[in-house]
Design a protein around this motif. Sequence first.
Motif, PDB file in Angstrom:
ATOM      1  N   ASP A 109      34.079  73.944  67.996  1.00 58.44           N
ATOM      2  CA  ASP A 109      34.308  72.795  67.125  1.00 58.44           C
ATOM      3  C   ASP A 109      35.278  71.832  67.809  1.00 58.44           C
ATOM      4  O   ASP A 109      35.872  72.146  68.819  1.00 58.44           O
ATOM      5  N   LEU A 110      35.408  70.682  67.272  1.00 56.85           N
ATOM      6  CA  LEU A 110      36.265  69.651  67.846  1.00 56.85           C
ATOM      7  C   LEU A 110      37.581  69.600  67.077  1.00 56.85           C
ATOM      8  O   LEU A 110      37.959  68.570  66.522  1.00 56.85           O
ATOM      9  N   LYS A 111      38.306  70.716  67.079  1.00 58.81           N
ATOM     10  CA  LYS A 111      39.503  70.840  66.249  1.00 58.81           C
ATOM     11  C   LYS A 111      40.599  69.843  66.602  1.00 58.81           C
ATOM     12  O   LYS A 111      41.368  69.447  65.744  1.00 58.81           O
ATOM     13  N   TYR A 112      40.697  69.428  67.845  1.00 55.66           N
ATOM     14  CA  TYR A 112      41.720  68.463  68.236  1.00 55.66           C
ATOM     15  C   TYR A 112      41.374  67.050  67.784  1.00 55.66           C
ATOM     16  O   TYR A 112      42.217  66.168  67.833  1.00 55.66           O
ATOM     17  N   LEU A 113      40.135  66.842  67.357  1.00 54.78           N
ATOM     18  CA  LEU A 113      39.664  65.512  66.985  1.00 54.78           C
ATOM     19  C   LEU A 113      39.403  65.368  65.489  1.00 54.78           C
ATOM     20  O   LEU A 113      38.801  64.381  65.058  1.00 54.78           O
ATOM     21  N   ARG A 114      39.820  66.335  64.723  1.00 55.92           N
ATOM     22  CA  ARG A 114      39.612  66.248  63.268  1.00 55.92           C
ATOM     23  C   ARG A 114      40.290  65.003  62.732  1.00 55.92           C
ATOM     24  O   ARG A 114      41.373  64.633  63.147  1.00 55.92           O
ATOM     25  N   GLY A 115      39.616  64.350  61.806  1.00 56.47           N
ATOM     26  CA  GLY A 115      40.163  63.149  61.198  1.00 56.47           C
ATOM     27  C   GLY A 115      39.636  61.863  61.810  1.00 56.47           C
ATOM     28  O   GLY A 115      39.861  60.784  61.277  1.00 56.47           O
ATOM     29  N   TYR A 116      38.948  61.973  62.947  1.00 51.61           N
ATOM     30  CA  TYR A 116      38.342  60.780  63.554  1.00 51.61           C
ATOM     31  C   TYR A 116      36.970  60.546  62.928  1.00 51.61           C
ATOM     32  O   TYR A 116      36.359  61.465  62.395  1.00 51.61           O
ATOM     33  N   ASP A 148      41.961  60.081  73.798  1.00 51.98           N
ATOM     34  CA  ASP A 148      41.510  60.682  75.055  1.00 51.98           C
ATOM     35  C   ASP A 148      42.303  61.940  75.394  1.00 51.98           C
ATOM     36  O   ASP A 148      41.766  62.871  75.998  1.00 51.98           O
ATOM     37  N   LEU A 149      43.558  61.991  74.996  1.00 53.06           N
ATOM     38  CA  LEU A 149      44.342  63.216  75.193  1.00 53.06           C
ATOM     39  C   LEU A 149      43.737  64.361  74.381  1.00 53.06           C
ATOM     40  O   LEU A 149      43.641  65.493  74.858  1.00 53.06           O
ATOM     41  N   ARG A 150      43.266  64.053  73.194  1.00 52.50           N
ATOM     42  CA  ARG A 150      42.620  65.077  72.365  1.00 52.50           C
ATOM     43  C   ARG A 150      41.284  65.507  72.981  1.00 52.50           C
ATOM     44  O   ARG A 150      40.922  66.680  72.917  1.00 52.50           O
TER      45      ARG A 150
END
Length: 164
Positions: free
Chosen positions: A3-10, A152-154
């Motif tokens: 999953d894209l856990k670092y990008l949640r909320g985008y 991009d860091l995420r």
Amino acid sequence: MHDLKYLRGYPADLLAQVARMRDAGRLGEYLERRYPGRHEVQSDKALYGYAMELKQAHLRNAPAPDKVIYDNKLDVVHKALGLNTAISRVQGGKLKAKKEIRVASLFKEAAPAFLEMILVHELAHLKERDHTKAFYQLCEHMLPGYHQLEFDLRVYLTWRELEG
């Protein structure tokens, strides 16, 4: 599936775009094209010097941190890319607070822009304690394009986890 856990909320369209790049194995290529190379700030002394340069350039009136170090105990999974803390100690009859900035050690290997983004974020906490609109405006003032760098860091963190 990762999953894209670092990008949640985008927004969903951004997540879908990142998922397509992930599935095609192109996240590393994207990051290398946008952020080539690695920074040379490898020691705690160099990190402190770099942080003080950024502070002097943008936050002259803010109090200086007493310590800026890499910390291998910061857990990126729990959203701690860096920490800004005040350690209180009793010295004589007085209570003294030392301001410390700690940056996750994994960023020793990161692109220069990512290290700068993390330091700008932590230095902004010297003036704005909470993640408010004013805080993010200060981050953007100190580092134009801050929001894109944070995104991009995420993506970078997602790619690092995939590479294992």
